[in-house]
Design a protein around this motif. Structure first.
Motif, mmCIF file in Angstrom:
data_model
loop_
_atom_site.group_PDB
_atom_site.id
_atom_site.type_symbol
_atom_site.label_atom_id
_atom_site.label_comp_id
_atom_site.label_asym_id
_atom_site.label_seq_id
_atom_site.Cartn_x
_atom_site.Cartn_y
_atom_site.Cartn_z
ATOM 1 N N LEU A 89 5.045 3.011 8.201
ATOM 2 C CA LEU A 89 4.343 2.865 6.923
ATOM 3 C C LEU A 89 5.147 3.490 5.781
ATOM 4 O O LEU A 89 5.190 2.951 4.672
ATOM 5 C CB LEU A 89 2.962 3.515 7.003
ATOM 6 N N THR A 90 5.780 4.622 6.063
ATOM 7 C CA THR A 90 6.607 5.270 5.042
ATOM 8 C C THR A 90 7.805 4.406 4.679
ATOM 9 O O THR A 90 8.153 4.257 3.500
ATOM 10 C CB THR A 90 7.088 6.646 5.531
ATOM 11 N N VAL A 94 8.278 3.057 0.894
ATOM 12 C CA VAL A 94 9.476 3.390 0.106
ATOM 13 C C VAL A 94 10.269 2.129 -0.208
ATOM 14 O O VAL A 94 10.790 1.959 -1.320
ATOM 15 C CB VAL A 94 10.351 4.413 0.863
ATOM 16 N N MET A 95 10.367 1.223 0.754
ATOM 17 C CA MET A 95 11.097 -0.027 0.520
ATOM 18 C C MET A 95 10.439 -0.840 -0.594
ATOM 19 O O MET A 95 11.123 -1.410 -1.453
ATOM 20 C CB MET A 95 11.155 -0.846 1.811
ATOM 21 N N ALA A 306 6.551 10.091 -6.188
ATOM 22 C CA ALA A 306 5.549 9.278 -5.486
ATOM 23 C C ALA A 306 5.876 9.184 -3.995
ATOM 24 O O ALA A 306 4.965 9.188 -3.151
ATOM 25 C CB ALA A 306 5.487 7.886 -6.102
ATOM 26 N N ILE A 307 7.162 9.110 -3.663
ATOM 27 C CA ILE A 307 7.564 9.065 -2.255
ATOM 28 C C ILE A 307 7.120 10.337 -1.535
ATOM 29 O O ILE A 307 6.593 10.293 -0.415
ATOM 30 C CB ILE A 307 9.090 8.881 -2.137
ATOM 31 N N LEU A 308 7.319 11.486 -2.187
ATOM 32 C CA LEU A 308 6.965 12.772 -1.578
ATOM 33 C C LEU A 308 5.466 13.026 -1.568
ATOM 34 O O LEU A 308 4.917 13.493 -0.561
ATOM 35 C CB LEU A 308 7.650 13.923 -2.330
ATOM 36 N N LEU A 309 4.804 12.745 -2.672
ATOM 37 C CA LEU A 309 3.423 13.186 -2.864
ATOM 38 C C LEU A 309 2.373 12.111 -2.594
ATOM 39 O O LEU A 309 1.185 12.419 -2.518
ATOM 40 C CB LEU A 309 3.253 13.706 -4.292
ATOM 41 N N ILE A 310 2.804 10.850 -2.461
ATOM 42 C CA ILE A 310 1.830 9.786 -2.203
ATOM 43 C C ILE A 310 2.157 9.026 -0.924
ATOM 44 O O ILE A 310 1.330 8.947 -0.010
ATOM 45 C CB ILE A 310 1.759 8.807 -3.404
ATOM 46 N N ALA A 334 0.552 15.670 7.291
ATOM 47 C CA ALA A 334 0.898 14.541 6.424
ATOM 48 C C ALA A 334 1.673 14.995 5.197
ATOM 49 O O ALA A 334 2.612 14.321 4.758
ATOM 50 C CB ALA A 334 -0.370 13.810 6.005
ATOM 51 N N PHE A 335 1.300 16.154 4.634
ATOM 52 C CA PHE A 335 1.919 16.609 3.386
ATOM 53 C C PHE A 335 3.294 17.236 3.607
ATOM 54 O O PHE A 335 4.212 17.024 2.815
ATOM 55 C CB PHE A 335 1.007 17.638 2.708
#
Length: 395
Positions: A89-90, A94-95, A306-310, A334-335
């Motif tokens: 999902l990540t 990100v993609m 957004a990549i790091l925090l969402i 998750a965080f």
């Protein structure tokens, strides 16, 4: 070396971490022009790939050795969830941001996603389990440690897919066949199998008997030897060396699990790893001082945050739906998906083996995400984990 030895104690009551201090030191030293070279990874791409490669494999061996929990479907439930659900999902998240937010090509967006998906085994040391038999292995620390040990190798097929896309191979059946059979199936199988075999062999050699085993020597240098043997054999067999090293470490740990020599090996690997990490972070600070982020835009920075925090937190929470663990544990896992040295390796590897064109903006976004992760996760990790410990004591 003095910083590695003393700084963690001196910084214990401050919001700073050793990683932050080393980056600041690198910025200061290189801004003053005291050194006559520019440590920009875009200039030293091959050296960057090799240096980060060495640090990652040593970190993976340390992670494998310090896991007290036996491998199992239920006991490693959090790990499988983070690997099978959160990581894909990540990559997709990100993609998508790379394609539609940054305007990257499919190949570069996929490389960015594959590089930033893994939790870093190097910079995540503060949120990982403690040394062998220390008892410092709550579910959050265990999940992040085991995830970091495995997801570096599991990101590799997607890096290869990005390389394939960069050379136009996605349009050919031969390219897809090679990716599925070799880059996914064989390399994962060979990495895991060779890691297990080497771990079994070295486990026997180390713990065979009190008279013949290497454990009686009490020399932690054995951990470094095991790292390079597992990695070299896997690479010669065209397997994933990262996977082989972690599996080797876990397999060695399974031999005489309560033997104190595991502590000795982990201690040596940890010291060597920390020295290399600090060196790389000083060089990273120098790259920042010399313009690594010069092509970064406000949009790039917003997407990096957004990549790091969402993206990662949301993917992690989704992966943990139905998990038996408390929601606060799931939320922390998750965080605290720290990004760092492993991501640098994958970008350097991809660029050195593919045809992605100009990579300045890619490096700028990567550098920003790593810097933001060092600051955000570095400042918040220990207070959050300490609060979690107090909540558990009250419960």
């Amino acid at each position: 070396m003095l910083m590695v030895s003393w700084a963690p104690v001196g910084l214990r009551k401050t919001p700073l971490t050793l990683a932050i201090v080393c980056v600041l030191l690198g910025v200061a030293v290189f801004s003053l022009g005291w050194l006559g070279f520019d440590p920009d990874p875009r200039t030293w791409d091959t050296i960057t790939e090799r240096l980060t490669e060495v640090v990652v494999i040593i970190s993976l061996m340390g992670a494998g050795l310090k896991l007290d929990r036996k491998v199992g479907w239920r006991s490693w439930n959090s790990t499988w969830r983070l690997l099978a659900i959160a990581m894909p999902l990540t990559i997709l998240g990100v993609m998508a941001l790379g394609l539609y937010g940054l305007g990257f090509s499919l190949a570069m967006a996929l490389l960015l996603g594959a590089s930033l998906a893994p939790t870093d085994p190097v910079l995540a040391a503060d949120v990982q389990v403690g040394p062998p038999k220390s008892g410092d292995e709550d579910e959050v620390r265990f999940g992040l440690t085991s995830e970091a040990g495995l997801n570096d190798s599991l990101a590799f097929p997607f890096v290869h897919l990005a390389i394939l896309a960069s050379v136009g191979g996605l349009a050919t059946s031969a390219g897809w066949m090679d990716w599925v059979t070799v880059k996914v199936f064989w390399k994962l199988l060979a990495g895991a199998g060779i890691g297990w075999l080497v771990g079994k062999g070295l486990g026997w050699l180390i713990f065979a008997s009190e008279k013949a085993g290497l454990s009686r020597l009490g020399d932690g240098l054995v951990a470094l030897a095991a790292t390079f043997i597992a990695y070299a054999v896997a690479e010669v067999a065209h397997g994933y060396g990262f996977l082989a090293v972690f599996v080797c470490g876990v397999t060695i740990r399974a031999w005489e699990r309560d033997n104190d020599f595991h502590k000795e090996m982990h201690h040596f690997a940890d010291q060597f790893e920390r020295l290399l990490i600090m060196l790389l972070l000083v060089l990273f600070g120098g790259a920042l001082a010399n313009g690594l982020l010069s092509s970064l835009t406000w949009t790039d920075a917003a997407i990096g945050l957004a990549i790091l925090l969402i993206v990662r937190p949301v993917a992690g929470v989704i992966a943990m739906i139905g998990s038996p663990h408390p929601f606060r544990d799931r939320l922390l896992m998750a965080f605290l998906g720290i990004r760092g040295i492993g991501s640098v390796y994958y970008v350097a590897y991809g660029i050195n083996h593919g045809e992605f064109g100009s990579s300045e903006r890619l490096w700028a976004i990567l550098g920003f995400v790593i810097l933001a992760s060092i600051v955000i996760h570095g400042v918040t990790a220990n207070p959050l984990l300490e609060r979690l410990r107090r909540w558990r004591s009250v419960d």
